[in-house]
Design a protein around this motif. Structure first.
Motif, PDB file in Angstrom:
ATOM      1  N   TRP A   1       0.935  -1.249   0.137  1.00 32.30           N
ATOM      2  CA  TRP A   1      -0.010  -0.132  -0.051  1.00 32.30           C
ATOM      3  C   TRP A   1       0.823   1.212  -0.005  1.00 32.30           C
ATOM      4  N   PRO A   2       0.492   2.266  -0.559  1.00 30.16           N
ATOM      5  CA  PRO A   2       1.137   3.463  -0.564  1.00 30.16           C
ATOM      6  C   PRO A   2       1.037   4.103   1.073  1.00 30.16           C
ATOM      7  N   LYS A   3       1.929   4.810   1.367  1.00 28.55           N
ATOM      8  CA  LYS A   3       2.263   5.363   2.663  1.00 28.55           C
ATOM      9  C   LYS A   3       0.959   6.059   2.908  1.00 28.55           C
ATOM     10  N   ASP A   4       0.388   6.822   2.135  1.00 29.24           N
ATOM     11  CA  ASP A   4      -0.845   7.662   2.561  1.00 29.24           C
ATOM     12  C   ASP A   4      -2.152   6.980   2.734  1.00 29.24           C
ATOM     13  N   ALA A   5      -2.216   5.580   2.219  1.00 29.78           N
ATOM     14  CA  ALA A   5      -3.330   4.530   2.092  1.00 29.78           C
ATOM     15  C   ALA A   5      -2.963   3.752   3.460  1.00 29.78           C
ATOM     16  N   LEU A   6      -1.796   3.611   3.857  1.00 31.03           N
ATOM     17  CA  LEU A   6      -1.373   2.759   5.144  1.00 31.03           C
ATOM     18  C   LEU A   6      -1.890   3.623   6.132  1.00 31.03           C
ATOM     19  N   GLU A   7      -1.785   5.049   6.354  1.00 29.05           N
ATOM     20  CA  GLU A   7      -1.991   5.750   7.246  1.00 29.05           C
ATOM     21  C   GLU A   7      -3.618   5.640   7.335  1.00 29.05           C
ATOM     22  N   LEU A   8      -4.048   5.994   6.318  1.00 29.29           N
ATOM     23  CA  LEU A   8      -5.548   5.748   6.449  1.00 29.29           C
ATOM     24  C   LEU A   8      -6.165   4.612   7.018  1.00 29.29           C
ATOM     25  N   LEU A   9      -5.606   3.557   6.737  1.00 30.43           N
ATOM     26  CA  LEU A   9      -5.981   2.443   7.164  1.00 30.43           C
ATOM     27  C   LEU A   9      -5.884   2.089   8.610  1.00 30.43           C
ATOM     28  N   GLU A  10      -4.520   2.596   8.981  1.00 34.30           N
ATOM     29  CA  GLU A  10      -4.315   2.386  10.517  1.00 34.30           C
ATOM     30  C   GLU A  10      -5.237   3.343  11.371  1.00 34.30           C
ATOM     31  N   GLU A  11      -5.578   4.566  10.734  1.00 34.33           N
ATOM     32  CA  GLU A  11      -6.345   5.333  11.500  1.00 34.33           C
ATOM     33  C   GLU A  11      -7.755   4.708  11.314  1.00 34.33           C
ATOM     34  N   SER A  12      -8.278   4.272  10.352  1.00 34.87           N
ATOM     35  CA  SER A  12      -9.363   3.391  10.397  1.00 34.87           C
ATOM     36  C   SER A  12      -9.671   2.100  11.358  1.00 34.87           C
ATOM     37  N   ARG A  13      -8.429   1.611  11.400  1.00 34.03           N
ATOM     38  CA  ARG A  13      -8.396   0.613  12.676  1.00 34.03           C
ATOM     39  C   ARG A  13      -8.381   0.952  13.982  1.00 34.03           C
ATOM     40  N   LEU A  14      -7.711   2.208  14.186  1.00 30.95           N
ATOM     41  CA  LEU A  14      -8.115   2.820  15.651  1.00 30.95           C
ATOM     42  C   LEU A  14      -9.491   3.084  16.042  1.00 30.95           C
ATOM     43  N   ALA A  15      -9.876   3.854  14.930  1.00 31.52           N
ATOM     44  CA  ALA A  15     -11.365   4.290  15.036  1.00 31.52           C
ATOM     45  C   ALA A  15     -12.280   3.011  15.316  1.00 31.52           C
ATOM     46  N   SER A  16     -11.988   2.051  14.667  1.00 32.26           N
ATOM     47  CA  SER A  16     -12.832   0.749  14.773  1.00 32.26           C
ATOM     48  C   SER A  16     -12.706   0.335  16.188  1.00 32.26           C
TER      49      SER A  16
END
Length: 891
Positions: free
Chosen positions: A700-715
């Protein structure tokens, strides 16, 4: 069994809380200090002003309400430098009199007010008839009072003063005022020193001084008055000592356990009996009851007034007043004494007429002794010198009742006519039975005197008309003489017995009417749950009883009368009367007619007090000349008590409805949250799983990884919130029970930190645990969730990059887990509520439901622990968990 306090949705106060409330009420009440002396001139006012100046020097705000210096220069000098409330001018009979302005004192609200001459009678038209009642109102307002009093003005010593000085004291104060006093300061002076002051003109001017020295200020009088003052002061000190010993639980502090009953009648000697009983009760530290027994014979207006006066005196002196009915006086007194659990009965000495003594009739005292069993009977001799008012002599001629005497003559005429018609067919003995029948029936309609007259007429008529020789009073036959005498005696006895039965029936009728009225009101109040309707029923019954108009003025939560929607009759009120309603609600005392506050008012104002608060005021308007006798007043008190109970019932019903509504709301809320949480739990779990799987893909691109991590923390945060709601729902429904097991605190803390720390927060939490194991018996999941919520709270609401310390210690068989952040703490008002459900402070960061700490406390308490929160100095905030530790041998 369910907790009743939970059923009604309220907490039942424990005894300690009730005692604390009583203590707080006493603390808010002003303190009374009485400067007490044997007579005028001993220096009471001087001593009072000296101490008042000392209190002012100590920083208290002291004002003079009213002081009489009587022209004494040294006393007048002590008033200088003390603030003085201007006196109020009261007009009475075209003259103006100076009285203390109690309204201005209440407006100024000093800490201490000086009120001279406590026994003073106020001018008619004042708020209270007596100055001591003004002082009681000041004390209720929380203002301390200094006052002066002489021993001759104490009500219970009135007869003693008259016996010593031969002077009738007009102005007195009840003994309960002395009981009210926080301190009694005796201002003492020897009789010789006082007479010297009198001769020097320092008490009265020269002309009055000589007259006083020859009369009231005789040495023997002063000596007796001084002894009374010393005894009374010593008794007050003794009561205070017993109270202090009782409060501290010391031995010898219990009361005597005595209870005294005094019989009160319409005689003027009852006043002396009441005062003597009050003195006796004070010496024994006993409670006492004043009993009046109303017989079948009606009392005259003068007797009714005297009975009311005597019972009012007894009530003012601290007695419980009881009213009974019956003709058997001794039986009623003893039965009442047993019911009231009296240990002693006090009655005046009774006497019999010579013919009663000759017939062997027992006196009231004899019958009381025979019936009293284990109750002591005290018979008091009251001589005429002990009564300041002469006894009223009974009239020589009975009160004439023309209707009854006319009816008596008519019945005699009818009996004679019937006997005359029957005379050709029956002998004169049979005709005598006709007269006897009429006399027997007369008791149903006539009084005793009229029945006696009818019996005499029938005997004479029978002799004159029908017994040979006819139409003469001569009787030649000895048999006829004996029969006529026997006829007269039997006729008198039958008339007397029938009259007694009629009187007894009248007593029972009055009792039945009152009982039926009480029953009707009780049934009506019990059947309705509508407060306005219940109050209307109550006012209707009062109107029937008192032949009056009445209404109920409700009070709102702010203690203000609500004049819109008055229940009952519409009684127009002036502004002054509306102001008096405010006074009744504020002071919780009755006012108006037949009371001690503005008795000249045409209306009666009776407060209906529920749980110590005036919920409503009963206003009664009687006819101008209407009077209430003792029985009617007693029944009126019962009516007001029932109406007060209805107010209590309405309050409980309102609390019950609110509790039921709250319970239904909580059930609905729990069901909604439970369903919603379960509906959210499954998709959140799927989302979290997909996000974890996506993060495993490394291209995944870096920006996409950051968005996925943020989504995981929110969940994860949302999952924690849903878990919190589920935990709360299970706790509220009682379906969450601890599963106790032996656990090492270090393992619990490690798991809690692991779950609470997410992402960049991993390095912010510092854990300090001892090396040796600390074993506790807890539910592992509950304690882990509790600590996780507390750590998460510290990370979220503490400084953005500040550390959170988790320190574990063992102290006094307890395990302490302290969670500390480096923030600036929280406000004190917020600190007391942070563990409340759904509570979030005004400065709390956005996010969260306000459930974490509430769930933590409930989890910890279910595991036999406790949790506290506190601000640290100079900075920092700490939450501390305490749990019982398990012995190593047992572990």
């Amino acid at each position: 069994m369910a907790d009743e306090s939970k059923i009604y949705g309220m907490d039942r106060p424990n005894p300690d809380a009730l005692l604390l409330n009583i203590h707080n009420e006493d603390a808010q009440r002003g303190k009374l200090k009485i400067f007490f002396g044997m007579c005028p001139g001993v220096g009471k006012t001087y001593a009072m002003l000296q101490e008042a100046r000392q209190r002012q020097a100590d920083g208290l705000r002291v004002v003079i309400g009213i002081v009489y210096t009587h022209g004494r220069v040294e006393t007048e000098a002590l008033t200088q430098g003390l603030d003085r409330i201007p006196v109020k001018l009261v007009s009475y009979r075209d003259r103006s009199f100076e009285e203390m302005d109690i309204d201005e004192i209440l407006k100024v609200r000093p800490q201490l007010v000086i009120v001279d001459e406590l026994a003073h009678s106020n001018v008619p038209g004042s708020r209270h008839p007596k100055r001591y009642q003004d002082v009681l109102e000041l004390l209720s307002a929380g203002i301390d009072v200094f006052t002066t009093l002489n021993v001759q003005h104490v009500e219970s010593h009135r007869e003693d003063i008259h016996a010593v000085t031969r002077i009738v004291v007009g102005e007195t104060v009840p003994d309960t005022i002395l009981d009210e006093a926080f301190e009694i300061a005796l201002v003492d002076l020897s009789p010789q020193a006082l007479r010297k002051r009198l001769a020097e003109g320092r008490v009265y001017v020269a002309d009055r001084a000589q007259d006083a020295a020859d009369n009231f200020f005789k040495t023997e009088n002063l000596t007796a008055l001084r002894e009374m003052a010393l005894r009374l002061t010593a008794a007050h000190v003794n009561r205070n000592l017993r109270s202090l010993m009782s409060a501290r639980g010391l031995s010898g502090s219990c009361q005597s356990g005595e209870r005294i009953l005094v019989a009160v009648g319409a005689t003027p000697f009852s006043e002396s009996l009441i005062r003597m009983t009050r003195r006796w009760a004070g010496m024994l530290d006993a409670s006492w009851v004043a009993l009046h027994v109303e017989g079948s014979m009606p009392l005259g207006e003068e007797e009714k007034d005297r009975v009311l006066k005597n019972l009012t005196l007894a009530r003012v002196l601290g007695a419980e007043v009881v009213h009974k009915e019956g003709d058997d006086l001794a039986r009623v007194i003893v039965d009442t004494a047993r019911k009231e659990q009296a240990t002693q009965i006090i009655v005046g000495k009774s006497s019999l007429k010579p013919w009663q003594r000759w017939l062997g009739k027992p006196t009231l005292t004899d019958r009381l002794v025979d019936l009293s069993d284990q109750i002591d009977v005290h018979v008091v001799r009251l001589s005429s010198s002990e009564a300041p008012f002469p006894a009223r002599k009974p009239p020589v001629v009975p009160q004439v009742k023309p209707l009854e005497y006319g009816l008596s003559l008519g019945m005699f005429a009818v009996a004679t006519a019937v006997a005359w018609v029957l005379s050709p067919f029956a002998g004169y003995q049979t005709l005598g039975l006709v007269y006897l029948l009429v006399v027997a029936l007369s008791g149903v309609f006539l009084g005793r005197s009229a029945s006696f007259m009818l019996a005499l007429l029938c005997a004479l008529g029978w002799d004159y008309i029908f017994i040979a020789p006819r139409f003469t009073f001569m009787i030649h036959n000895h048999y006829d003489v004996a029969m006529l005498a026997m006829f007269f005696v039997v006729a008198l006895m039958m008339g007397h017995i029938t009259s007694q039965l009629r009187h007894q029936r009248e007593i029972e009728r009055r009792q039945r009417v009152r009982s039926e009225a009480l029953y009707a009101l009780t049934r009506a109040l019990a059947a309705t749950v509508d407060l306005p309707q219940a109050m209307r029923v109550g006012t209707g019954q009062i109107n029937v009883l008192c032949h009056s108009n009445s209404s109920v003025v409700m009070a709102n939560d702010a203690g203000e009368p609500v004049f819109d929607g008055v229940l009952g009759d519409q009684i127009s009120l002036t502004d002054e009367q509306k102001g008096l309603l405010h006074w009744v609600i504020a002071n919780k005392k009755s006012a108006g007619r037949f009371s001690d506050t503005l008795p000249q008012q045409p209306l009666m104002y009776l407060p209906l007090i529920s749980s110590g608060i005036v919920r409503a005021v009963l206003v009664i308007k009687l006819a101008d000349n209407a009077r209430l006798d003792l029985a009617e007043r007693t029944l009126l008190e019962s009516f007001t008590a029932l109406m007060t109970l209805m107010l209590e019932k309405d309050g409980l019903l309102r609390i019950s409805r609110e509790a039921r509504m709250k319970e239904d709301t909580q059930k609905l809320q729990s069901a909604l949250l439970d369903n919603l949480s379960h509906e959210l739990k499954t998709p959140l779990t799927i989302i979290a799983g997909y996000l974890d799987a996506l993060l495993l893909y490394h291209e995944w691109p870096k920006d996409a990884l950051e968005l996925l991590e943020e989504s995981r923390l929110a969940s994860l945060r949302l999952t924690n919130s849903v878990d919190a709601v589920l935990d709360l729902t299970r706790l509220d429904t009682g379906n969450f029970k601890p599963n106790y097991a032996l656990c090492d605190v270090k393992d619990v803390v490690s798991e809690a930190v692991k779950q609470a720390v997410i992402g960049s927060n991993r390095n912010r939490v510092k854990v300090e645990c001892p090396h040796e194991p600390l074993v506790v018996q807890v539910d592992f999941y509950m304690l882990t969730q509790a600590l996780k919520n507390m750590i998460n709270n510290a990370l979220t609401h503490g400084p953005a990059q500040g550390d959170v310390d988790v320190k574990v210690n063992a102290l006094n068989q307890k395990v302490l887990i302290n969670i500390i952040d480096q923030g600036g703490g929280i406000p004190r008002d917020v600190l007391a509520r942070i563990f409340d459900k759904f509570y979030r402070g005004s400065q709390t960061r956005k996010g969260g439901l306000g459930l974490g700490l509430s769930i933590s406390r409930r989890f910890i308490e279910l595991n036999n622990g406790s949790v506290e929160a506190a601000n640290l100095s100079p900075r920092g905030f700490m939450m501390s968990v305490s749990l019982p530790v398990i012995d190593k041998e047992r572990a």
